[in-house]
Design a protein around this motif. Structure first.
Motif, short mmCIF file in Angstrom:
data_model
loop_
_atom_site.label_atom_id
_atom_site.label_comp_id
_atom_site.label_asym_id
_atom_site.label_seq_id
_atom_site.Cartn_x
_atom_site.Cartn_y
_atom_site.Cartn_z
N ASP A 115 0.79 -1.25 0.07
CA ASP A 115 0.01 -0.14 -0.01
C ASP A 115 0.78 1.39 -0.02
OD1 ASP A 115 -2.70 -1.26 0.37
OD2 ASP A 115 -1.51 -2.14 2.23
N CYS A 119 0.34 2.50 -8.03
CA CYS A 119 -0.66 2.90 -7.25
C CYS A 119 -0.47 2.70 -5.85
CB CYS A 119 -2.07 2.21 -7.77
SG CYS A 119 -2.40 2.74 -9.31
N ASP A 154 -1.81 3.73 -1.80
CA ASP A 154 -3.16 4.19 -0.85
C ASP A 154 -3.18 5.61 -0.57
OD1 ASP A 154 -5.32 2.72 0.97
OD2 ASP A 154 -4.35 4.39 2.15
N ASP A 155 -3.82 6.17 -0.34
CA ASP A 155 -3.73 7.58 -0.29
C ASP A 155 -3.42 8.02 1.16
OD1 ASP A 155 -6.22 7.01 1.22
OD2 ASP A 155 -7.53 7.87 -0.01
N SER A 210 -0.48 6.90 2.17
CA SER A 210 0.98 6.84 2.00
C SER A 210 1.53 8.21 1.68
CB SER A 210 1.32 6.39 0.61
OG SER A 210 2.48 6.30 0.18
N PRO A 250 3.35 11.88 -5.13
CA PRO A 250 2.53 11.72 -6.34
C PRO A 250 3.22 12.06 -7.46
CG PRO A 250 1.50 12.93 -4.53
CD PRO A 250 2.80 12.86 -4.23
N CYS A 253 -5.47 4.56 -11.24
CA CYS A 253 -5.71 3.96 -9.65
C CYS A 253 -7.11 4.30 -9.50
CB CYS A 253 -4.67 4.84 -8.84
SG CYS A 253 -3.02 4.81 -9.28
N ASP A 289 -9.60 5.53 -4.06
CA ASP A 289 -8.66 5.75 -2.77
C ASP A 289 -7.24 5.69 -2.63
OD1 ASP A 289 -8.86 3.13 -3.26
OD2 ASP A 289 -9.56 2.33 -1.19
N GLU A 290 -6.83 5.64 -3.99
CA GLU A 290 -5.33 5.51 -4.42
C GLU A 290 -4.81 6.75 -5.23
OE1 GLU A 290 -4.80 0.69 -4.65
OE2 GLU A 290 -4.97 1.98 -6.29
N PHE A 291 -3.40 6.82 -5.27
CA PHE A 291 -2.99 7.81 -6.51
C PHE A 291 -1.61 7.24 -6.81
CE2 PHE A 291 -0.95 8.76 -2.29
CZ PHE A 291 0.38 9.25 -2.53
N SER A 292 -1.04 7.65 -7.88
CA SER A 292 0.11 7.15 -8.42
C SER A 292 1.29 7.82 -8.04
CB SER A 292 0.04 7.10 -10.13
OG SER A 292 -0.08 8.43 -10.38
#
Length: 792
Positions: free
Chosen positions: A323, A355, A357-358, A360, A364, A370, A373-376
């Motif tokens: 994550d 991707c 978890d948001d 983290s 970015p 993604c 609730d995620e970002f790359s």
């Protein structure tokens, strides 16, 4: 008539309303749910209750019972009889609780053997009954788990050590979606086979752990940990390629993995650890998990099973998750009784985007598609760099390679690719089996050197203390990346100490101490420590002189005020200083640095430590010193070849013999009543000959024998064990053939010797002690006694 018709219609609508579940009784049921949700035994109550609220008639739960503490306190995890007693008490406890439920109220999922509990699907009525049962400690929800998705063998310093220590004589359990045992690197077909020697399918509750048609995750993990040796692309065999495998399939036919399946698999490993006593389960690799934990989770549903695994002498490794957390890891890696494993890249692989978890703290970047609730997050990869997706926390244990692993795929067209191998398997899913393979190799080395295995906590301590520190770029946390070579070095080192101390150094002047070492081999590492008692700072020069007169400067101007050792050598009278850790000698010797002229780096010969005081004042202030060598040797003699044993050996003594090993000076032979040598009946100790007689053996018993060689009897480099030979002892008087049976064939021998054979016949058994030199009626009488005993 109208009233009758109206009444009938009314009754019809009442029936419809009842069928639709809108009667006043449902309001009571809602009240019941609220009452259930407030019960203190229910863990994560809302997660369980919501299934009922959404109209499900049953919910999946794990039921933890009050443990039979007396049985747990007395259990010997290595004893089958002790485990059997524990299983009986737990089964009784489970039965008492389950007998209070009807088939309508529950369906059993898993009945655990080594912990008092089970998992089941329960109706609301069944759940209510269990919550009111005093024997029920807690009830938790069953949750789905996630799979955590070149070779890193050189990166973890395993290349030079795998030929000697490669997981032989032990097994690794892969708890995942199954192993393709038809693959050429996993036995090539049939289950069980010579590689995948056991397992079970907990996903679908059957005996066949073969994966679903698209489920290659466990097969990839198994290839990294212990796939058979071979070269295909970048595949070079698993880290511990000689280890056997157990396939614990925890995925069901719908592709879902529930946590109670994993708990049941761990529990199974405890019970079945010694199914093959020659290859016990010593390592479990789990590349599955879920959730986010910012601290250890020893109160979670996995805790009891993990504790049992460790108590049984099995090392438990779990992937930390993908994550990208910076302060958390997933469960069950969060258990303190696991070794949690994060991920590093094998090499520079270019710019990767993942991707995360948001939650983290990764930066970015990139344009990966993604979930909401995620970002790359992008990363320029490099060897030994923590992967951006790898979960990190202060309580993470170790790191291991993850991208890109070239490993085994499902054979045939299924799996991740259409080939039998997959070129870029990664994630912390790869890290856990890498670490599991390292543990198996380390246990092989320990067993070879000490005759026993290390505990989970000892393995964990070694992996942490011998690893290479790597800092996560996304958060300032440094963790050890596993280093197999250094871990094995910490086990197989040979230590020698000089004996001619104390010494006094003339002022000015020089004193020396010598140490004669008989070992041969190549120095891998050497540590020199100087123990000094003194009265004040001194300017001392210290040299090590190798057997070929190569002179190595270790320390210069030791003890001067203001130099690197000013905090080491103190002014206090009779203080003791340990000098290490400064240039030009950093305390960890590498032969290429300053013993390059030493012929072959053979350690055999006289080593000299030379200490010189050039100051010319305060004569005699250096009172004593000592020298300790810690020498790692990688050279070892060849293993002896044990001569073939007969099928039957007469009497209760047996002489075994072997070919001499030219470079070896001593041998060590063992006799065991089992082929794994888990219990050694008799050993020879270190002896100088090439044969040994074992006596006091048991009549009718089969025994196994092996032998190894060494350079010297005390701490020398030892060979691997020889081939194993076996023979059955037949020591009953009257068994002249012998075949461990006194019968008509022996009578024929007796008759033949009575009539034809003079001298010292084998049938002369009377008097009982050593006969009388003739075969006569006394021998027939003695023979008849033993013949009749055999008939009875």
């Amino acid at each position: 008539m109208k009233r009758t018709a109206l009444f009938s219609i009314l009754m019809f609508f009442v029936g419809v309303v009842s069928a639709l579940g809108t009667t006043p009784q449902d309001d009571c049921a809602c009240g019941g749910l609220q009452e259930i949700s407030s019960n203190g035994k229910l863990v994560n109550a809302q997660e369980i209750i919501k299934d009922f609220e959404q109209g499900q008639s049953r919910v999946k739960v794990i039921v933890n019972l009050v443990e039979p503490s007396q049985a747990l306190a007395a259990v010997d995890w290595k004893s089958r009889s002790s485990l059997s007693k524990l299983h009986g008490e737990i089964h009784t406890r489970q039965k008492q609780v389950l007998d209070g439920l009807s088939d309508v109220e529950f369906t059993l999922r898993h009945r655990f053997q080594n912990q008092a509990g089970f998992s089941a699907e329960l109706t609301q009525e069944g759940l209510d009954k269990l919550l009111s049962d005093s024997r029920v400690k807690s009830i938790e929800p069953v949750r789905p788990l996630e799979k955590y998705l070149a070779q890193g063998v050189p990166l973890i310093n395993a290349s030079g050590f795998r030929p000697a220590y490669n997981g032989q004589n032990l097994a690794i359990a892969i708890c995942d979606d199954g192993i393709d045992y038809n693959h050429s690197k996993f036995g090539g077909g049939g289950f069980p086979n010579g590689k995948v020697i056991g397992g079970y399918d907990f996903g679908d509750s059957d005996a066949d752990p073969y994966p679903n048609s698209s489920s290659a995750h466990g097969t990839c993990c198994a290839g990294i940990a212990a796939g058979d040796l071979g070269t295909v692309g970048d595949y070079i065999g698993g880290v511990a390629y000689s280890a056997k495998l157990y396939a614990l399939k925890v995925e069901n036919s719908s592709g879902i993995i529930y946590n109670d399946n994993l708990i049941a698999a761990w529990d199974w490993c405890v019970t079945h650890k010694n199914d093959d006593p020659c290859n016990p389960i010593l390592v479990i690799s789990t590349s599955l998990g879920s959730g986010r934990y910012s601290s250890t989770c020893d109160d979670s549903e996995y805790a009891t099973s993990a504790n049992n695994v460790v108590a049984a002498g099995i090392t438990l490794l779990v992937a930390s998750g993908n994550d990208g957390y910076c302060d958390s890891i997933a469960g069950p890696a969060c258990l303190s009784n696991t070794i949690s494993v994060g991920a590093v890249y094998d090499a520079a692989l270019g710019n990767y985007t993942f991707c995360v978890d948001d939650g983290s703290c990764a930066t970015p970047g990139g344009s990966a598609s993604c979930d909401p609730d995620e970002f790359s997050a992008s990363q320029v990869t490099g060897a030994d760099e923590v992967a951006v997706y790898s979960n990190t926390a202060s309580f993470l244990d170790i790191l291991a390679p993850a991208h890109d692993a070239y490993t085994t795929d499902l054979s045939g067209p299924g799996g991740y690719s259409s080939e039998d191998y997959f070129s870029d398997f990664g994630g912390t899913s790869a890290s856990s089996p890498y670490a599991a393979g390292v543990v198996a190799c380390l246990q092989s080395a320990v067993k070879d050197r000490t005759g026993s295995y290390l505990s989970h906590s000892e393995i964990k301590s070694i992996l942490i203390s011998t690893g290479d520190g790597v800092t996560d770029d996304k958060v300032a946390i440094t963790k050890p990346r596993i280093n197999l070579g250094r871990a094995i070095d910490s086990i197989i080192q040979e230590e020698f100490s000089s004996q001619d101390v104390p010494k006094t150094i003339p002022d000015p002047g020089t004193t020396t101490s010598t140490l004669d070492i008989a070992e041969t081999g190549t120095i891998i590492d050497l540590d020199v420590k100087l123990n000094i008692t003194h009265t004040r700072d001194r300017d001392l020069d210290v040299y090590l002189i190798a057997p070929d007169s190569t002179r190595v400067e270790l320390f210069t101007d030791v003890g001067s005020s203001g130099d690197n050792f000013s905090n080491t050598i103190l002014d206090d009278e009779a203080s003791v200083a340990i000098i290490s850790g400064s240039a030009p000698f950093d305390g960890s010797y590498r032969p290429e640095d300053n013993l390059g002229d030493f012929d072959g780096n053979s350690i055999t010969g006289t080593w000299t430590l030379e200490v010189t005081d050039d100051s010319g004042t305060n004569s005699g202030i250096l009172n004593s010193w000592s020298l300790t060598f810690k020498i790692m040797v990688d050279g070892e003699p060849n293993a002896p070849v044990l001569h073939t044993e007969p099928n039957i050996t007469p009497g209760l003594c047996n002489i075994i013999s072997w070919d001499s090993v030219p470079e070896a000076s001593v041998y060590y032979a063992e006799c065991s009543s089992d082929p794994c040598f888990s219990t050694v009946e008799i050993n020879s100790g270190w002896i100088g000959g090439t044969d040994y007689e074992f006596c006091g053996l048991t009549n009718g018993q089969e025994y196994w024998y092996r032998v190894k060689s060494a350079y010297s009897a005390l701490g020398g480099a030892e060979s691997a064990w020889s081939n194993v030979e076996s023979s059955r002892q037949c020591g009953t008087p009257g068994d002249f053939e012998p075949d461990c049976d006194v019968d008509r064939a022996d009578l024929a021998v007796l008759v033949g010797q009575w009539l034809d054979i003079p001298g010292m016949p084998s049938a002369d058994i009377a008097p009982v002690s050593d006969g009388d030199g003739i075969v006569d009626f006394h021998d027939f009488t003695e023979f008849a006694i033993h013949w009749l005993e055999g008939i009875e």
